[in-house]
Design an enzyme around this catalytic site. Structure first.
Site, PDB file in Angstrom:
ATOM      1  N   ARG A  87       0.862  -1.190   0.000  1.00  0.00           N
ATOM      2  CA  ARG A  87       0.000   0.000   0.000  1.00  0.00           C
ATOM      3  C   ARG A  87       0.902   1.246   0.000  1.00  0.00           C
ATOM      4  O   ARG A  87       1.874   1.302   0.754  1.00  0.00           O
ATOM      5  CB  ARG A  87      -0.943  -0.003   1.223  1.00  0.00           C
ATOM      6  CG  ARG A  87      -1.930  -1.188   1.162  1.00  0.00           C
ATOM      7  CD  ARG A  87      -3.084  -1.019   2.097  1.00  0.00           C
ATOM      8  NE  ARG A  87      -3.981   0.045   1.680  1.00  0.00           N
ATOM      9  CZ  ARG A  87      -4.932   0.548   2.469  1.00  0.00           C
ATOM     10  NH1 ARG A  87      -5.096   0.078   3.699  1.00  0.00           N
ATOM     11  NH2 ARG A  87      -5.715   1.513   2.048  1.00  0.00           N
ATOM     12  N   GLN A 186     -15.350   1.746   6.322  1.00  0.00           N
ATOM     13  CA  GLN A 186     -14.615   1.532   7.579  1.00  0.00           C
ATOM     14  C   GLN A 186     -15.341   2.148   8.771  1.00  0.00           C
ATOM     15  O   GLN A 186     -15.239   1.655   9.888  1.00  0.00           O
ATOM     16  CB  GLN A 186     -13.204   2.129   7.488  1.00  0.00           C
ATOM     17  CG  GLN A 186     -12.244   1.364   6.601  1.00  0.00           C
ATOM     18  CD  GLN A 186     -12.185   1.945   5.211  1.00  0.00           C
ATOM     19  OE1 GLN A 186     -13.163   2.473   4.707  1.00  0.00           O
ATOM     20  NE2 GLN A 186     -11.032   1.848   4.578  1.00  0.00           N
ATOM     21  N   ASP A 227      -2.940   9.271   7.605  1.00  0.00           N
ATOM     22  CA  ASP A 227      -2.084   8.249   6.991  1.00  0.00           C
ATOM     23  C   ASP A 227      -0.698   8.795   6.695  1.00  0.00           C
ATOM     24  O   ASP A 227       0.264   8.044   6.578  1.00  0.00           O
ATOM     25  CB  ASP A 227      -2.732   7.726   5.710  1.00  0.00           C
ATOM     26  CG  ASP A 227      -3.976   6.921   6.069  1.00  0.00           C
ATOM     27  OD1 ASP A 227      -5.036   7.531   6.262  1.00  0.00           O
ATOM     28  OD2 ASP A 227      -3.859   5.689   6.216  1.00  0.00           O
TER      29      ASP A 227
HETATM   30  O1  MRU Z   1      -7.520   2.467   3.913  1.00  0.00           O
HETATM   31  P1  MRU Z   1      -7.386   2.354   5.405  1.00  0.00           P
HETATM   32  O2  MRU Z   1      -8.582   1.785   6.069  1.00  0.00           O
HETATM   33  O3  MRU Z   1      -6.099   1.686   5.804  1.00  0.00           O
HETATM   34  O4  MRU Z   1      -7.250   3.858   5.841  1.00  0.00           O
HETATM   35  C1  MRU Z   1      -7.161   4.279   7.169  1.00  0.00           C
HETATM   36  C2  MRU Z   1      -7.508   5.690   7.288  1.00  0.00           C
HETATM   37  O5  MRU Z   1      -7.425   6.454   6.375  1.00  0.00           O
HETATM   38  C3  MRU Z   1      -7.984   6.179   8.551  1.00  0.00           C
HETATM   39  O6  MRU Z   1      -8.873   7.204   8.291  1.00  0.00           O
HETATM   40  C4  MRU Z   1      -6.988   6.689   9.482  1.00  0.00           C
HETATM   41  O7  MRU Z   1      -7.237   7.945   9.903  1.00  0.00           O
HETATM   42  C5  MRU Z   1      -5.576   6.535   9.318  1.00  0.00           C
HETATM   43  S1  MRU Z   1      -5.151   5.247  10.374  1.00  0.00           S
HETATM   44  C6  MRU Z   1      -5.275   5.862  12.008  1.00  0.00           C
END
Ligand code: MRU
Length: 335
Positions: A87, A186, A227
């Site tokens: 990712r 999510q 992120d």
């Molecule tokens: O794609 P994901 O579910 O891995 O993304 C996670 C996020 O973007 C969350 O909103 C988050 O704020 C970051 S992880 C604490």
């Protein structure tokens, strides 16, 4: 793979012998399924499939992946390449890979990173709690969050939800508006599940409802995770975060991002350079496996967006609260 009735384990990731155990987050909220990962390839697959997700947890999982690679006899540089390709946006992944690659003992460093991340989440909660306390001015404190930045996105406690849990434990009557967070939901699937399991009152709302609620004065503050945060305080987070920040600014609602140091990308001056993950369009075409778009229509699926620092009231980190700016971050992290 082990399925059990709805019950939260103590952590999102743990060690059993020389295997890593994870909660398969694609199966929540309807069943709690754990998976045992014994090889680095399985770890890479779990991250790619989003069985584990959330920036801090992706980093911790990748660290354990490096440890497994060492035991398998795979060169760490190769394991790094495999895991880094899973990712692109959450910088915690690369941060953890760097940490383990240069450590003399990968197993030991992965264990340390896990404990450090738990400590950082706890500290984020402690630094965020006074903000929530101060914002509690009426019968209940109304908090809006986007995506999942709770316990499931970390190892324990979470980032954005860490102060919410502490507020709830402290007896502050907190209620959370949970953005559903299309296309992977999510918020609806994960944030609602973990808040519910801890008895925190919450309401799931369609992604587009936040602006309306803010206009009606029904949100005291927004708090999201991140992120990747760049040196100038720009915040990259789940797609849709930017629109919430705009609505918050227009309505005078404070907008906070909560994050550990592992989410800060010191190599980037501003967020414009952050790689934004583009996922399979099928996630937009379908809801729970049912196609909703006409055959022949195209769909696009950007997973993250950038909230410019000017829209962020403050950053909540394990070292304290600071302005979302180069000077603000430099004050907390002088080196
Ligand atoms: O794609 P994901 O579910 O891995 O993304 C996670 C996020 O973007 C969350 O909103 C988050 O704020 C970051 S992880 C604490």
């Amino acid at each position: 793979m082990v399925a059990s009735p709805i019950r939260q384990p103590a952590r999102t990731i743990w060690l059993e012998g020389r295997s890593i155990c994870i909660l398969d987050q694609t199966r929540l909220p309807h069943e709690v399924v754990t998976r045992r990962l014994a090889r680095v390839e399985e770890v890479a697959e779990a991250i790619t499939m989003m069985q584990v997700r959330g920036a801090p947890l992706i980093g911790v999982t990748a660290a354990w992946g490096m440890a497994l690679a060492a035991t398998q006899g795979m060169p760490l540089a190769r394991a790094r390449e495999l895991l880094a390709a899973t990712r692109p946006t959450a910088v915690n992944l690369r941060w953890a890979l760097d940490e383990v690659e240069r450590a003399p003992d990968p197993w030991r460093r992965a264990a340390e990173i896990t404990e450090e991340e738990v400590g950082r989440s706890r500290a984020i909660g402690e630094h965020g709690l006074p903000i929530l306390r101060a914002a509690h001015k009426r019968e209940r404190l109304e908090v809006l969050t986007h995506c999942n930045a709770g316990w499931l996105a970390a190892v324990e406690h979470g980032t954005a939800l860490a102060p919410v849990y502490l507020a709830h434990e402290a007896g502050i009557p907190v209620h959370v508006w949970v953005d559903e967070t299309r296309p992977r939901n999510q918020g609806a699937r994960l944030t609602a599940w973990e808040l519910g399991a801890r008895g925190v009152p919450h309401t799931v709302i369609a992604d587009n409802a936040g602006g309306h609620l803010m206009q009606k004065g029904r949100v005291d503050l927004c708090i999201v995770g991140a992120d990747r945060v760049t040196r100038n305080g720009d915040v990259c987070n789940k797609i849709g975060t930017y629109l919430k920040a705009l609505a918050a600014r227009d309505n005078g609602v404070p907008f906070y991002a909560a994050l550990p140091v592992s989410t800060i990308d010191w190599s980037l001056e501003s967020g414009a350079e952050i790689p934004i993950e583009e996922r399979d369009p099928s996630e937009v075409h379908t809801i729970e496996g049912v196609r909703t778009t006409p055959v022949g229509s195209h769909a696009a699926n950007w997973a993250f967006d950038l909230t410019p620092a000017r829209l962020v009231t403050a950053l909540i980190t394990e070292r304290g609260v600071c302005a979302a700016s180069t000077a603000g971050l430099a004050k907390l992290y002088p080196s």
